[in-house]
Write a protein that holds these residues in place. Structure first.
Motif, PDB file in Angstrom:
ATOM      1  N   GLU A   1      43.876  45.016  37.980  1.00  0.00           N
ATOM      2  CA  GLU A   1      42.794  44.544  38.851  1.00  0.00           C
ATOM      3  C   GLU A   1      42.391  43.110  38.497  1.00  0.00           C
ATOM      4  N   LEU A   2      42.269  42.830  37.211  1.00  0.00           N
ATOM      5  CA  LEU A   2      41.898  41.483  36.768  1.00  0.00           C
ATOM      6  C   LEU A   2      42.918  40.461  37.267  1.00  0.00           C
ATOM      7  N   CYS A   3      44.192  40.761  37.104  1.00  0.00           N
ATOM      8  CA  CYS A   3      45.237  39.832  37.541  1.00  0.00           C
ATOM      9  C   CYS A   3      45.198  39.626  39.050  1.00  0.00           C
ATOM     10  N   ALA A   4      44.983  40.699  39.805  1.00  0.00           N
ATOM     11  CA  ALA A   4      44.929  40.582  41.263  1.00  0.00           C
ATOM     12  C   ALA A   4      43.729  39.743  41.704  1.00  0.00           C
ATOM     13  N   ARG A   5      42.586  39.957  41.096  1.00  0.00           N
ATOM     14  CA  ARG A   5      41.372  39.244  41.505  1.00  0.00           C
ATOM     15  C   ARG A   5      41.363  37.782  41.098  1.00  0.00           C
TER      16      ARG A   5
END
Length: 61
Positions: free
Chosen positions: A21-25
């Protein structure tokens, strides 16, 4: 020095979900997959990807 982000969680699955999620955001990429080698939960790291290296988001050119 590159910007780094960290994720810490109680389980490997929780840590991996948060890293994804962190990488996507943030448009980051994983640098260290979840590890429990530190002994107090699971830790993963990501690094920022320079904007010139990122794929354009849909609708952007």
């Amino acid at each position: 020095m590159a910007i780094r982000y960290g994720v810490q969680a109680d389980t490997r699955d929780e840590c991996m979900r948060a890293l994804t999620e962190l990488c996507a955001r943030l448009g980051a990429r994983p640098a260290t997959l979840p590890t429990d080698s530190l002994g107090n939960g699971w830790l993963a790291r990501a690094v920022a990807v320079p904007s010139a290296d990122r794929e354009p988001e849909s609708g952007q050119q």
